[in-house]
Write a protein that holds these residues in place. Structure first.
Motif, PDB file in Angstrom:
ATOM      1  N   MET A  70     -15.681  -3.115  31.456  1.00  0.00           N
ATOM      2  CA  MET A  70     -14.773  -3.378  30.362  1.00  0.00           C
ATOM      3  C   MET A  70     -14.277  -2.266  29.199  1.00  0.00           C
ATOM      4  SD  MET A  70     -15.152  -6.447  27.672  1.00  0.00           S
ATOM      5  CE  MET A  70     -14.197  -7.748  28.540  1.00  0.00           C
ATOM      6  N   THR A  71     -13.239  -2.076  29.029  1.00  0.00           N
ATOM      7  CA  THR A  71     -12.994  -1.195  27.947  1.00  0.00           C
ATOM      8  C   THR A  71     -13.011  -2.000  26.749  1.00  0.00           C
ATOM      9  OG1 THR A  71     -11.545  -0.122  29.302  1.00  0.00           O
ATOM     10  CG2 THR A  71     -11.159   0.414  27.041  1.00  0.00           C
ATOM     11  N   ARG A  72     -13.759  -1.295  25.841  1.00  0.00           N
ATOM     12  CA  ARG A  72     -13.985  -1.867  24.439  1.00  0.00           C
ATOM     13  C   ARG A  72     -13.502  -1.072  23.363  1.00  0.00           C
ATOM     14  NH1 ARG A  72     -18.230  -1.926  27.346  1.00  0.00           N
ATOM     15  NH2 ARG A  72     -19.329  -3.527  28.031  1.00  0.00           N
ATOM     16  N   VAL A  73     -12.602  -1.695  22.544  1.00  0.00           N
ATOM     17  CA  VAL A  73     -11.696  -0.981  21.330  1.00  0.00           C
ATOM     18  C   VAL A  73     -12.020  -1.779  20.030  1.00  0.00           C
ATOM     19  CG1 VAL A  73      -9.465  -0.290  20.836  1.00  0.00           C
ATOM     20  CG2 VAL A  73      -9.835  -0.488  23.239  1.00  0.00           C
ATOM     21  N   LEU A  74     -12.274  -0.794  19.261  1.00  0.00           N
ATOM     22  CA  LEU A  74     -12.592  -1.220  17.876  1.00  0.00           C
ATOM     23  C   LEU A  74     -11.137  -0.952  17.052  1.00  0.00           C
ATOM     24  CD1 LEU A  74     -13.972  -2.459  15.404  1.00  0.00           C
ATOM     25  CD2 LEU A  74     -14.666   0.028  14.965  1.00  0.00           C
ATOM     26  N   ILE A  75     -10.600  -1.890  16.508  1.00  0.00           N
ATOM     27  CA  ILE A  75      -9.340  -1.747  15.575  1.00  0.00           C
ATOM     28  C   ILE A  75      -9.864  -1.927  14.300  1.00  0.00           C
ATOM     29  CG2 ILE A  75      -7.295  -2.896  14.923  1.00  0.00           C
ATOM     30  CD1 ILE A  75      -7.293  -1.624  17.860  1.00  0.00           C
ATOM     31  N   THR A  76      -9.728  -0.825  13.526  1.00  0.00           N
ATOM     32  CA  THR A  76     -10.469  -0.990  12.235  1.00  0.00           C
ATOM     33  C   THR A  76      -9.484  -0.215  11.107  1.00  0.00           C
ATOM     34  OG1 THR A  76     -12.422  -0.092  10.816  1.00  0.00           O
ATOM     35  CG2 THR A  76     -11.469   1.427  12.518  1.00  0.00           C
ATOM     36  N   GLY A  77      -9.764  -0.566   9.782  1.00  0.00           N
ATOM     37  CA  GLY A  77      -8.876   0.153   8.656  1.00  0.00           C
ATOM     38  C   GLY A  77      -9.213  -0.736   7.411  1.00  0.00           C
ATOM     39  N   MET A  78      -8.530  -0.452   6.372  1.00  0.00           N
ATOM     40  CA  MET A  78      -8.689  -1.162   5.171  1.00  0.00           C
ATOM     41  C   MET A  78      -7.869  -2.414   5.288  1.00  0.00           C
ATOM     42  SD  MET A  78     -10.339   1.144   3.256  1.00  0.00           S
ATOM     43  CE  MET A  78     -11.033   1.471   4.769  1.00  0.00           C
ATOM     44  N   SER A  79      -8.264  -3.312   4.295  1.00  0.00           N
ATOM     45  CA  SER A  79      -7.551  -4.492   4.175  1.00  0.00           C
ATOM     46  C   SER A  79      -5.987  -4.239   3.983  1.00  0.00           C
ATOM     47  CB  SER A  79      -7.944  -5.375   2.941  1.00  0.00           C
ATOM     48  OG  SER A  79      -9.408  -5.599   2.913  1.00  0.00           O
ATOM     49  N   GLY A  80      -5.287  -5.049   4.595  1.00  0.00           N
ATOM     50  CA  GLY A  80      -3.824  -4.995   4.725  1.00  0.00           C
ATOM     51  C   GLY A  80      -3.149  -3.874   5.473  1.00  0.00           C
ATOM     52  N   THR A  81      -3.956  -3.443   6.524  1.00  0.00           N
ATOM     53  CA  THR A  81      -3.201  -2.444   7.348  1.00  0.00           C
ATOM     54  C   THR A  81      -2.742  -2.924   8.349  1.00  0.00           C
ATOM     55  OG1 THR A  81      -5.490  -2.006   8.442  1.00  0.00           O
ATOM     56  CG2 THR A  81      -4.686  -0.466   6.574  1.00  0.00           C
ATOM     57  N   GLY A  82      -3.101  -4.350   8.519  1.00  0.00           N
ATOM     58  CA  GLY A  82      -2.584  -4.924   9.933  1.00  0.00           C
ATOM     59  C   GLY A  82      -3.552  -5.275  11.183  1.00  0.00           C
ATOM     60  N   LYS A  83      -4.829  -5.425  10.904  1.00  0.00           N
ATOM     61  CA  LYS A  83      -5.571  -5.604  11.983  1.00  0.00           C
ATOM     62  C   LYS A  83      -5.458  -6.931  12.613  1.00  0.00           C
ATOM     63  CE  LYS A  83      -9.173  -4.727   9.358  1.00  0.00           C
ATOM     64  NZ  LYS A  83      -8.585  -4.462   8.040  1.00  0.00           N
ATOM     65  N   ALA A  95      -0.919   3.529   0.257  1.00  0.00           N
ATOM     66  CA  ALA A  95      -1.455   2.683  -0.856  1.00  0.00           C
ATOM     67  C   ALA A  95      -0.514   1.422  -1.300  1.00  0.00           C
ATOM     68  CB  ALA A  95      -1.906   3.560  -2.108  1.00  0.00           C
ATOM     69  N   GLN A  96       0.845   2.016  -1.593  1.00  0.00           N
ATOM     70  CA  GLN A  96       1.881   1.255  -2.192  1.00  0.00           C
ATOM     71  C   GLN A  96       1.816   0.153  -0.935  1.00  0.00           C
ATOM     72  OE1 GLN A  96       2.737   1.168  -5.255  1.00  0.00           O
ATOM     73  NE2 GLN A  96       3.700  -0.865  -4.818  1.00  0.00           N
ATOM     74  N   VAL A  97       2.117   0.362   0.334  1.00  0.00           N
ATOM     75  CA  VAL A  97       2.189  -0.573   1.242  1.00  0.00           C
ATOM     76  C   VAL A  97       1.246  -1.643   1.208  1.00  0.00           C
ATOM     77  CG1 VAL A  97       2.505  -0.975   3.785  1.00  0.00           C
ATOM     78  CG2 VAL A  97       3.586   0.869   2.602  1.00  0.00           C
ATOM     79  N   LEU A  98       0.007  -1.062   1.085  1.00  0.00           N
ATOM     80  CA  LEU A  98      -1.356  -2.082   1.028  1.00  0.00           C
ATOM     81  C   LEU A  98      -1.133  -2.987  -0.131  1.00  0.00           C
ATOM     82  CD1 LEU A  98      -4.157   0.234   2.145  1.00  0.00           C
ATOM     83  CD2 LEU A  98      -2.924  -1.183   3.685  1.00  0.00           C
ATOM     84  N   ILE A  99      -0.862  -2.328  -1.246  1.00  0.00           N
ATOM     85  CA  ILE A  99      -0.566  -3.328  -2.487  1.00  0.00           C
ATOM     86  C   ILE A  99       0.370  -4.522  -2.140  1.00  0.00           C
ATOM     87  CG2 ILE A  99       0.265  -3.254  -4.869  1.00  0.00           C
ATOM     88  CD1 ILE A  99      -0.913  -0.242  -4.970  1.00  0.00           C
ATOM     89  N   GLU A 100       1.590  -3.936  -1.542  1.00  0.00           N
ATOM     90  CA  GLU A 100       2.562  -4.952  -1.426  1.00  0.00           C
ATOM     91  C   GLU A 100       2.030  -6.176  -0.397  1.00  0.00           C
ATOM     92  OE1 GLU A 100       6.312  -6.793  -1.595  1.00  0.00           O
ATOM     93  OE2 GLU A 100       5.690  -5.104  -2.876  1.00  0.00           O
ATOM     94  N   ARG A 101       1.643  -5.466   0.558  1.00  0.00           N
ATOM     95  CA  ARG A 101       0.830  -6.562   1.650  1.00  0.00           C
ATOM     96  C   ARG A 101      -0.088  -7.415   1.150  1.00  0.00           C
ATOM     97  NH1 ARG A 101       0.397  -2.671   6.966  1.00  0.00           N
ATOM     98  NH2 ARG A 101       2.565  -2.522   7.293  1.00  0.00           N
TER      99      ARG A 101
END
Length: 155
Positions: free
Chosen positions: A1-14, A92-98
């Motif tokens: 099995m290939t295991r993939v972590l999707i990570t990032g700040m809140s609002g990035t679209g995980k 940052a501006q995109v994250l704020i909006e989201r």
């Protein structure tokens, strides 16, 4: 099995990416929900026994792909289990909006939470970037983000 972590700040679209990948038939787990985290002195951390059980859920020679999403301070302890670490990012501006307009999750609407996310953007995202095997800027449609991730992750 290939295991993939999707990570990032809140609002990035995980979560949005996980929904798209699930719609395409892939196995996905959002560690923000369920029994995958615990609060330790007010901080959300992955529960080691639950994350290890999730990541060892199938033999390594299985051709399936498991996408796991989340961002916690202790996630690096699980990097040896992962074949890919995908960092989702956005300005940052995109994250704020989201965060201020999203309807699927209340996190980020409170000014203190929004400030925390912007602080993490400066302090934490560079650490995530240093370990990522792929970074995808999520200012494009989620279908394109998924296509980019899937082209990086052989199935």
């Amino acid at each position: 099995m290939t295991r993939v972590l999707i990570t990032g700040m809140s609002g990035t679209g995980k979560s949005t990416l996980l929904d798209e990948l699930a719609a395409r038939g892939y196995r996905t787990v959002d560690t923000d929900y369920g029994d995958y985290y615990e609060l330790v002195e007010g901080e959300r951390l992955w529960r080691a026994e639950r994350i290890e059980a999730l990541l060892r859920c199938a033999p390594a020679n299985n051709t399936d792909v498991l996408f796991v999403a989340g961002t916690t301070r202790n996630q690096a302890a699980f990097y040896p289990w992962l074949e890919h670490i995908v960092l989702l990012s956005a300005p940052a501006q995109v994250l704020i909006e989201r965060l201020t307009h999203r309807t699927t999750n209340p996190y980020g609407k409170d000014p203190a939470e929004l400030a925390e996310t912007l602080q993490y953007l400066q302090a934490v995202e560079p650490l995530l970037r240093a370990r990522a095997t792929l970074e995808v800027v999520t200012t494009v449609p989620v279908t394109q983000v998924a296509d980019t991730v899937l082209s990086h992750v052989p199935s």
